[in-house]
Design an enzyme around this catalytic site. Structure first.
Site, PDB file in Angstrom:
ATOM      1  CG  ASP A  44      65.278   2.409 -30.582  1.00 15.56           C
ATOM      2  OD1 ASP A  44      64.021   2.120 -30.609  1.00 15.56           O
ATOM      3  OD2 ASP A  44      65.921   2.808 -31.520  1.00 15.56           O
ATOM      4  CE1 TYR A  49      69.258   3.241 -36.297  1.00 18.71           C
ATOM      5  CE2 TYR A  49      68.974   2.869 -34.167  1.00 18.71           C
ATOM      6  CZ  TYR A  49      68.539   3.477 -35.192  1.00 18.71           C
ATOM      7  OH  TYR A  49      67.439   3.942 -35.079  1.00 18.71           O
TER       8      TYR A  49
HETATM    9  N1  LIG Z   1      62.841   4.523 -36.585  1.00 18.46           N
HETATM   10  C1  LIG Z   1      63.785   5.281 -37.072  1.00 18.46           C
HETATM   11  O1  LIG Z   1      63.627   5.315 -38.306  1.00 18.46           O
HETATM   12  C2  LIG Z   1      64.699   6.376 -36.152  1.00 18.46           C
HETATM   13  C3  LIG Z   1      65.417   7.429 -36.679  1.00 18.46           C
HETATM   14  C4  LIG Z   1      66.077   8.213 -35.954  1.00 18.46           C
HETATM   15  C5  LIG Z   1      66.123   7.787 -34.728  1.00 18.46           C
HETATM   16  N2  LIG Z   1      65.624   6.793 -34.078  1.00 18.46           N
HETATM   17  C6  LIG Z   1      65.815   6.374 -32.854  1.00 18.46           C
HETATM   18  O2  LIG Z   1      65.389   7.428 -31.941  1.00 18.46           O
HETATM   19  C7  LIG Z   1      66.535   7.970 -31.059  1.00 18.46           C
HETATM   20  C8  LIG Z   1      66.679   9.321 -30.611  1.00 18.46           C
HETATM   21  O3  LIG Z   1      66.709  10.041 -32.030  1.00 18.46           O
HETATM   22  P1  LIG Z   1      67.954  10.885 -32.364  1.00 18.46           P
HETATM   23  O4  LIG Z   1      69.261  10.128 -31.528  1.00 18.46           O
HETATM   24  O5  LIG Z   1      67.785  10.868 -33.978  1.00 18.46           O
HETATM   25  O6  LIG Z   1      67.667  12.594 -31.772  1.00 18.46           O
HETATM   26  P2  LIG Z   1      67.364  12.968 -30.455  1.00 18.46           P
HETATM   27  O7  LIG Z   1      67.315  12.121 -29.303  1.00 18.46           O
HETATM   28  O8  LIG Z   1      66.253  13.757 -30.568  1.00 18.46           O
HETATM   29  O9  LIG Z   1      68.736  13.966 -30.123  1.00 18.46           O
HETATM   30  C9  LIG Z   1      69.892  13.556 -29.982  1.00 18.46           C
HETATM   31  C10 LIG Z   1      71.007  14.922 -29.610  1.00 18.46           C
HETATM   32  O10 LIG Z   1      70.446  15.703 -28.587  1.00 18.46           O
HETATM   33  C11 LIG Z   1      71.473  15.828 -27.685  1.00 18.46           C
HETATM   34  N3  LIG Z   1      71.105  15.867 -26.522  1.00 18.46           N
HETATM   35  C12 LIG Z   1      70.428  14.840 -25.903  1.00 18.46           C
HETATM   36  N4  LIG Z   1      70.227  15.354 -24.481  1.00 18.46           N
HETATM   37  C13 LIG Z   1      70.262  16.527 -24.378  1.00 18.46           C
HETATM   38  C14 LIG Z   1      69.937  17.477 -23.579  1.00 18.46           C
HETATM   39  N5  LIG Z   1      69.590  17.159 -22.268  1.00 18.46           N
HETATM   40  N6  LIG Z   1      70.339  18.918 -23.819  1.00 18.46           N
HETATM   41  C15 LIG Z   1      71.005  19.310 -24.817  1.00 18.46           C
HETATM   42  N7  LIG Z   1      70.982  18.310 -25.728  1.00 18.46           N
HETATM   43  C16 LIG Z   1      70.793  17.015 -25.973  1.00 18.46           C
HETATM   44  C17 LIG Z   1      72.458  14.887 -28.218  1.00 18.46           C
HETATM   45  O11 LIG Z   1      73.841  15.611 -27.976  1.00 18.46           O
HETATM   46  P3  LIG Z   1      74.905  15.019 -26.934  1.00 18.46           P
HETATM   47  O12 LIG Z   1      75.197  13.746 -27.181  1.00 18.46           O
HETATM   48  O13 LIG Z   1      75.912  16.016 -26.813  1.00 18.46           O
HETATM   49  O14 LIG Z   1      73.875  15.190 -25.510  1.00 18.46           O
HETATM   50  C18 LIG Z   1      72.188  14.384 -29.604  1.00 18.46           C
HETATM   51  O15 LIG Z   1      72.801  15.502 -30.406  1.00 18.46           O
HETATM   52  C19 LIG Z   1      67.734   7.383 -31.797  1.00 18.46           C
HETATM   53  O16 LIG Z   1      68.996   7.277 -31.287  1.00 18.46           O
HETATM   54  C20 LIG Z   1      67.292   5.984 -32.395  1.00 18.46           C
HETATM   55  O17 LIG Z   1      67.410   5.035 -31.336  1.00 18.46           O
HETATM   56  C21 LIG Z   1      64.884   6.137 -34.822  1.00 18.46           C
END
Ligand SMILES: NC(=O)c1ccc[n+]([C@@H]2O[C@H](COP(=O)([O-])OP(=O)(O)OC[C@H]3O[C@@H](n4cnc5c(N)ncnc54)[C@H](OP(=O)(O)O)[C@@H]3O)[C@@H](O)[C@H]2O)c1
Length: 274
Positions: A44, A49
């Site tokens: 994604d 980004y």
């Molecule tokens: N459409 C939109 O407007 C929108 C907005 C936001 C996000 N997104 C998409 O959704 C994806 C995911 O959302 P997000 O990146 O905001 O948040 P997320 O995936 O909910 O959380 C990412 C965080 O969780 C930690 N993490 C990951 N796996 C883990 C585990 N097994 N145990 C403990 N901590 C863990 C990571 O740290 P570490 O790196 O230390 O593992 C990072 O700090 C984004 O990357 C993007 O592609 C879309």
């Protein structure tokens, strides 16, 4: 081991993918390459980004056939012309012939025209599926009413504390896949340290993160956790060898507080009242 969802146009999508939000271009290529190596087949990205190029490079160098990888990007433009041009530019930047899914990143008030550009790019074979992101149910309904193609997906903030149960029912009723962004609550303790998730995880020898992601898969919520750590990358995809019970699902549903981690976009906050 991977499970799949089927979009409303018959396109198959892996139930779990890898998110690249806030991943700097210089580390994106390495991270995506690692994700592909570990077994992820959905990546994604977004125009916003600034890392579409590096996602494309990692795919090109992976040795994996293009049609085995599902690539999502998001249009940041508003209106027909800029969106058509933006899609072509994204494809050129990523070095791809098509995206598997392109979604409008967030509503801008000019969404019908923007969506029509997605429809035309879809008809031209540049996109295998189209959809929206951060659209509340009224905004999705407007697209359904005024455009030809029902969105395949609505990607919205979804995690333990904000499960979007109203949106989930609404999207299901229209055959639209509910996709979760921030499935791990953006890494805040609200998911990882949650007592219920940890208790459930103990029964299966799984972490709270794995229980949260397994919940998404079982509830047919497309989920795209992000991580920069190789061990989390492996942990997050290791969720296809256990099944949560109906009681587990019910306990997790009860943790919903309808609370956003991000508070964005404001237009989504109306869903807290449904
Ligand atoms: N459409 C939109 O407007 C929108 C907005 C936001 C996000 N997104 C998409 O959704 C994806 C995911 O959302 P997000 O990146 O905001 O948040 P997320 O995936 O909910 O959380 C990412 C965080 O969780 C930690 N993490 C990951 N796996 C883990 C585990 N097994 N145990 C403990 N901590 C863990 C990571 O740290 P570490 O790196 O230390 O593992 C990072 O700090 C984004 O990357 C993007 O592609 C879309």
């Amino acid at each position: 081991m991977m499970e799949y969802l089927t979009l409303n146009n018959g396109v198959k999508v892996p139930a779990l993918g890898y998110g690249t939000y806030l991943t700097q271009p210089r580390v994106t290529e390495k991270n995506v390459a690692q994700a592909l190596k570990v077994g992820y087949r959905l990546i994604d990205t977004a125009q916003n980004y600034g890392n579409e190029r590096e996602v494309g490079k990692a795919i090109a160098n992976s040795g994996i056939a293009r049609d085995e990888i599902f690539v999502t990007s998001k249009a940041q433009t508003s209106g027909y012309r800029s969106t058509k041009m933006g899609i072509d530019n994204s494809l050129a930047v990523a070095g791809l012939d098509y995206f598997d899914l392109m979604i409008i990143h967030w509503p801008t008030g000019n969404d019908i025209e923007t969506y029509k550009a997605l429809e035309d790019a879809y008809r031209e074979g540049k996109l295998r599926a189209i959809g929206v992101s951060n659209f509340n149910h009224q905004e999705v309904q407007q697209i359904i009413d005024k455009c030809d193609i029902t969105p395949a997906v609505d990607q919205i903030e979804t995690h333990l504390r904000w499960q979007q149960q109203g949106m989930h029912k609404f999207l299901n009723a229209h055959g639209i896949v509910h996709e979760a962004w921030a499935p791990l609550g953006e890494g805040s303790g609200s998911v990882i340290s949650n007592k219920t998730l940890n208790q459930i995880g103990e029964k299966y020898g799984k972490s709270a993160a794995q229980v949260m992601l397994r919940f998404d898969v079982q509830e047919h919520i497309l989920t795209i956790p992000k991580t920069t750590s190789v061990s989390h990358l492996k942990e997050n995809i290791d969720i296809f060898d256990f099944e949560l019970s109906a009681n587990d699902i019910e306990r997790i549903r009860k943790e919903d507080e309808k609370t956003s981690e991000s508070g964005w976009p404001l237009s989504m906050m109306i869903e807290q009242y449904y």
